[in-house]
Motif scaffolding. Structure first.
Motif, PDB file in Angstrom:
ATOM      1  N   TYR A 112     -10.871   0.789   1.402  1.00  0.00           N
ATOM      2  CA  TYR A 112     -10.118   2.056   1.964  1.00  0.00           C
ATOM      3  C   TYR A 112      -9.013   2.575   1.384  1.00  0.00           C
ATOM      4  O   TYR A 112      -8.724   3.706   1.516  1.00  0.00           O
ATOM      5  CB  TYR A 112      -9.886   1.818   3.664  1.00  0.00           C
ATOM      6  N   ASP A 113      -8.469   1.674   0.621  1.00  0.00           N
ATOM      7  CA  ASP A 113      -7.196   2.114  -0.091  1.00  0.00           C
ATOM      8  C   ASP A 113      -7.601   3.169  -1.063  1.00  0.00           C
ATOM      9  O   ASP A 113      -6.914   4.120  -1.523  1.00  0.00           O
ATOM     10  CB  ASP A 113      -6.363   1.167  -0.740  1.00  0.00           C
ATOM     11  N   ARG A 114      -8.841   2.863  -1.837  1.00  0.00           N
ATOM     12  CA  ARG A 114      -9.213   3.923  -2.883  1.00  0.00           C
ATOM     13  C   ARG A 114     -10.190   4.820  -2.624  1.00  0.00           C
ATOM     14  O   ARG A 114     -10.658   5.587  -3.515  1.00  0.00           O
ATOM     15  CB  ARG A 114      -9.526   2.788  -4.136  1.00  0.00           C
ATOM     16  N   ALA A 353      -1.040  -8.436  -6.621  1.00  0.00           N
ATOM     17  CA  ALA A 353      -0.684  -7.084  -6.887  1.00  0.00           C
ATOM     18  C   ALA A 353      -1.873  -6.252  -6.211  1.00  0.00           C
ATOM     19  O   ALA A 353      -3.064  -6.513  -6.191  1.00  0.00           O
ATOM     20  CB  ALA A 353      -1.073  -6.933  -8.530  1.00  0.00           C
ATOM     21  N   TYR A 354      -1.414  -4.942  -5.814  1.00  0.00           N
ATOM     22  CA  TYR A 354      -2.509  -4.046  -5.517  1.00  0.00           C
ATOM     23  C   TYR A 354      -3.591  -3.629  -6.429  1.00  0.00           C
ATOM     24  O   TYR A 354      -4.693  -3.627  -6.528  1.00  0.00           O
ATOM     25  CB  TYR A 354      -1.977  -2.767  -4.864  1.00  0.00           C
ATOM     26  N   ARG A 355      -2.669  -3.241  -7.409  1.00  0.00           N
ATOM     27  CA  ARG A 355      -3.506  -2.846  -8.959  1.00  0.00           C
ATOM     28  C   ARG A 355      -2.577  -2.972 -10.008  1.00  0.00           C
ATOM     29  O   ARG A 355      -1.282  -2.119  -9.824  1.00  0.00           O
ATOM     30  CB  ARG A 355      -4.163  -1.387  -8.733  1.00  0.00           C
ATOM     31  N   THR A 379      13.324  -0.822   0.305  1.00  0.00           N
ATOM     32  CA  THR A 379      12.040  -0.178   0.190  1.00  0.00           C
ATOM     33  C   THR A 379      11.268  -0.441  -0.998  1.00  0.00           C
ATOM     34  O   THR A 379      11.862  -0.695  -2.198  1.00  0.00           O
ATOM     35  CB  THR A 379      12.202   1.449   0.224  1.00  0.00           C
ATOM     36  N   GLY A 380      10.124  -0.774  -0.915  1.00  0.00           N
ATOM     37  CA  GLY A 380       9.091  -1.287  -2.075  1.00  0.00           C
ATOM     38  C   GLY A 380       9.251  -2.766  -2.245  1.00  0.00           C
ATOM     39  O   GLY A 380       8.622  -3.201  -3.267  1.00  0.00           O
ATOM     40  N   ALA A 381      10.149  -3.517  -1.625  1.00  0.00           N
ATOM     41  CA  ALA A 381      10.427  -5.081  -2.090  1.00  0.00           C
ATOM     42  C   ALA A 381       9.114  -5.692  -2.051  1.00  0.00           C
ATOM     43  O   ALA A 381       8.893  -6.710  -2.373  1.00  0.00           O
ATOM     44  CB  ALA A 381      11.490  -5.658  -1.269  1.00  0.00           C
ATOM     45  N   GLY A 382       8.389  -5.371  -0.803  1.00  0.00           N
ATOM     46  CA  GLY A 382       7.000  -6.102  -0.841  1.00  0.00           C
ATOM     47  C   GLY A 382       6.991  -6.760   0.693  1.00  0.00           C
ATOM     48  O   GLY A 382       5.944  -7.534   1.095  1.00  0.00           O
ATOM     49  N   LYS A 383       7.777  -6.154   1.713  1.00  0.00           N
ATOM     50  CA  LYS A 383       7.962  -6.671   3.002  1.00  0.00           C
ATOM     51  C   LYS A 383       6.529  -6.578   3.801  1.00  0.00           C
ATOM     52  O   LYS A 383       6.098  -7.567   4.099  1.00  0.00           O
ATOM     53  CB  LYS A 383       8.859  -6.150   3.838  1.00  0.00           C
ATOM     54  N   THR A 384       6.106  -5.338   3.642  1.00  0.00           N
ATOM     55  CA  THR A 384       4.859  -4.834   4.476  1.00  0.00           C
ATOM     56  C   THR A 384       3.631  -5.976   3.890  1.00  0.00           C
ATOM     57  O   THR A 384       2.778  -6.379   4.526  1.00  0.00           O
ATOM     58  CB  THR A 384       4.641  -3.390   4.510  1.00  0.00           C
ATOM     59  N   THR A 385       3.776  -5.757   2.403  1.00  0.00           N
ATOM     60  CA  THR A 385       2.517  -6.616   1.824  1.00  0.00           C
ATOM     61  C   THR A 385       2.513  -8.132   2.324  1.00  0.00           C
ATOM     62  O   THR A 385       1.301  -8.596   2.703  1.00  0.00           O
ATOM     63  CB  THR A 385       2.793  -6.603   0.288  1.00  0.00           C
ATOM     64  N   VAL A 386       3.630  -8.667   2.545  1.00  0.00           N
ATOM     65  CA  VAL A 386       3.813 -10.178   2.929  1.00  0.00           C
ATOM     66  C   VAL A 386       2.785 -10.195   4.602  1.00  0.00           C
ATOM     67  O   VAL A 386       2.041 -11.070   4.414  1.00  0.00           O
ATOM     68  CB  VAL A 386       5.147 -10.635   3.297  1.00  0.00           C
ATOM     69  N   GLU A 584      15.917   2.674   6.066  1.00  0.00           N
ATOM     70  CA  GLU A 584      14.508   2.957   5.385  1.00  0.00           C
ATOM     71  C   GLU A 584      13.537   1.903   5.516  1.00  0.00           C
ATOM     72  O   GLU A 584      13.957   0.830   5.960  1.00  0.00           O
ATOM     73  CB  GLU A 584      14.990   2.936   4.104  1.00  0.00           C
ATOM     74  N   ALA A 585      12.234   2.204   4.973  1.00  0.00           N
ATOM     75  CA  ALA A 585      11.110   1.212   4.988  1.00  0.00           C
ATOM     76  C   ALA A 585      11.296   0.175   4.100  1.00  0.00           C
ATOM     77  O   ALA A 585      10.688  -0.017   3.195  1.00  0.00           O
ATOM     78  CB  ALA A 585       9.902   1.887   4.994  1.00  0.00           C
TER      79      ALA A 585
END
Ligand SMILES: Nc1ncnc2c1ncn2[C@@H]1O[C@H](COP(=O)(O)OP(=O)(O)O)[C@@H](O)[C@H]1O
Ligand SMILES: [Mg+2]
Length: 585
Positions: A112-114, A353-355, A379-386, A584-585
């Protein structure tokens, strides 16, 4: 064959197969109807030659009665036949849509990302509709058409073979002209559908962003864009009408031309009498014209059905390409007995990596059962990704993640998600009542339990202002709730589901200090008694937890308690000082 891929269309058969009985019945009815249709002109011929020409009226009543009876049977057969064929079609398409939807449910977040949402929906609507045409236009009963054509041709040849061959000379030009015009019609429809979907996409976006347009006074500019797109739709529609009208005029004209040819050629023949046994009677001439017209109608239909078949090929290609997407996260075929849920989390040198660009790099940490851990970082550190990896929205590229000593990939997905619940940053509410949104239809969560969860988070404070309380309907995506209220509902969801492990992505939406305080208490309540990994943006949350992990560009750079990390005067201290994690996020 140009644009038609039979191997592809054959893949539709498994969907039609269970309903083939309808198809067979439809085909038989089609043959019955055709037989009647082919008999009718012959009855008129008999009436003319045996009764009208010699002036002998006795017995003509029987012919008239037979004509009416056969006509009635033909009508009934045709009606029923359409119904049977469409029953097969609609049921097959129902099965196909169901299958597609189940498939969509299994596709992972990376798909769904792409893939644009509109495209996915198009597969289940527009493309399935194109297949519907196969049934409604009678392509699937084309066999019946061929039988009809062959019979009509045989009758024509029997009536007068020379006249038949002479008239059939118009078939090649008729075919060439209609094929050409139909090609244009098809192209025009193609263009129109593209214009329409562009307009839909535009409207979808603009209606969603109406308030922003108004705030930034973009009305005039957006209206001009809409005028342009909308005129495009009108022009495309008119082009289809133009070519459709040319097509029907051409078909009509060639029909008249044929009749003229028969009358001129055969009429002269009939009057001349010819002496020899091949004299053409008036009745035969009439029947000939009738048969010829009945011959051309399905012939003309065939070229239309060809176009339908081409569209269906394109639609099938897209539909099966979607069904062939084989990306579902692998699950164990026979899951080994699972450990009891204690709630221990281990990240073991996880890279992801997402891509292309790596987001997590060799990340390792452990969260003990019942421990409350905060993840902080810029922001962008990868927290949500964890959190996404912990709930297996994605799988790590390298390394492994263990829950209670077992690799996540060894859990059945449904069991994993029973044990680990994700509270995402942006809350998604569905249509239904507030209580429905808390239960989310889980059968084991009854109203009592959902209510109890809501009460623990003090949802009743805001729910009380709704006339219907917990039964208040939630509008599209929760428009009638504030950001803080939506958060509370999503917290109540998790509390009602009572998972052993909580993965929380704290929302960063600015809320007033009263709501802030209530959300904070709710988070506290959520974390109580369960292992928690929370992305924290608020200092108050961070102070609540047992341990803090500081993430920087996908790496763990610091960890410890708030006081300990402050004393270190490192990245954490800087983040707090800059209030970076406060906003910030
Ligand atoms: N679905 C996605 N596809 C591609 N890249 C993504 C996706 N989600 C996040 N990213 C990228 O991954 C990086 C980390 O994102 P995220 O984990 O959301 O950071 P954080 O929550 O710490 O702000 C960011 O650079 C972001 O742009
Ligand atoms: Mg984030």
């Amino acid at each position: 064959m140009k644009g038609i891929d039979l191997a592809l269309l054959r893949r539709l058969w498994p969907f039609v197969r269970p309903h083939r009985r309808h198809l067979v019945r439809g085909l038989l009815l089609l043959l019955l109807g055709s037989a009647c249709r082919l008999t009718l002109p012959y009855l008129v011929k008999l009436a003319i030659d045996r009764h009208l020409t010699p002036g002998e009226l006795v017995g003509i009543g029987w012919l008239a009665a037979a004509f009416v009876a056969l006509g009635a049977i033909e009508m009934a057969a045709r009606r029923r036949q359409m119904f049977e064929v469409d029953s097969a079609g609609q049921n097959a398409l129902l099965d196909l849509r169901r299958r597609l939807f189940r498939h969509l449910q299994r596709l992972p977040a990376s798909y769904y990302d792409r893939t644009p949402t509109g495209r996915v929906i198009g597969r289940l609507t527009t493309d399935v509709e194109a297949l519907n045409e196969l049934f409604s236009s009678g392509v699937v009963t084309v066999l019946g058409d061929l039988v009809f054509l062959a019979s009509a041709l045989a009758i024509l040849l029997a009536l007068d073979w020379r006249l038949t061959l002479a008239t059939l000379l118009v078939v090649p030009p008729l075919g060439a002209v209609t094929m050409f015009v139909r090609g244009r019609v098809r192209r025009a429809y193609h263009a129109m559908r593209a214009e329409l979907s562009a307009m839909n996409a535009f409207l979808h976006e603009q209606v969603g962003g109406m308030a922003v347009n108004q705030m930034f006074r973009r009305e005039e500019r957006v209206a001009a864009d809409y005028d342009r797109i909308s005129s495009g739709v009108r022009d495309a529609q008119l082009r289809t009408v133009r070519w459709e009208s040319i097509l029907s005029a051409a078909v009509e004209m060639l029909g008249s031309f044929t009749v003229a040819l028969i009358v001129w050629f055969g009429g002269g023949h009939a009057l001349a009498g010819g002496g020899a046994g091949d004299a053409l009677t008036l009745g035969t001439l009439f029947a000939f014209i009738e048969y010829m017209q009945r011959f051309f109608a399905p012939l003309n239909d065939l070229s239309m059905k060809w176009a339908v078949l081409q569209n269906a090929t394109t639609a099938s290609r897209r539909i099966f390409a979607l069904l062939d997407v084989d990306e579902a996260l692998p699950e164990p075929a026979a899951p080994p007995p699972l450990p009891p849920a204690r709630g221990e989390i281990v990240f073991d040198r996880v890279s992801f990596a997402y891509r292309g660009e790596p987001v997590l790099r060799e990340l390792s940490f452990r969260v003990a059962p019942g421990e409350r851990v905060a993840l902080v970082g810029a922001t962008g550190a990868g927290k949500t990704t964890v959190l996404k990896l912990l709930t297996r929205l994605y799988d790590p590229d390298e390394g492994r993640i263990l829950l209670d000593g077992r690799d996540l990939r060894e859990y059945p997905l449904r069991e994993l998600r029973r044990r680990v619940a994700l509270v995402a940053q942006d809350v998604f509410l569905f249509e239904g009542t507030i209580l429905d949104n808390i239960r989310l239809g889980a059968p084991e969560i009854d109203d009592e339990r959902a209510r109890a969860a809501a009460d623990r988070l003090h949802l009743d404070e805001f729910v009380a202002r709704f006339p219907r309380g917990y039964q208040e309907p939630v509008r599209e995506r929760g428009k009638n709730l504030s950001a803080g209220e939506k958060q509370l509902v999503s917290f109540a969801r998790v509390l009602a589901a009572a998972p052993p492990v909580l993965a929380l992505d704290e929302a960063t939406s600015n809320v007033d200090s009263h709501t802030e305080h209530r959300l904070q208490e709710a988070v506290h309540e959520l974390m109580a008694g369960r292992t928690s990994l929370a992305v924290a943006h608020r200092l108050s949350t961070v102070r609540d937890v047992d341990r803090i992990l500081v993430l920087h560009r996908g790496r763990l750079v610091e960890e410890g308690s708030h006081a300990g990390l402050m004393a270190r005067r490192g990245l954490y201290e800087r983040l707090v000082r800059l209030q970076g994690m406060g906003e910030e996020a």
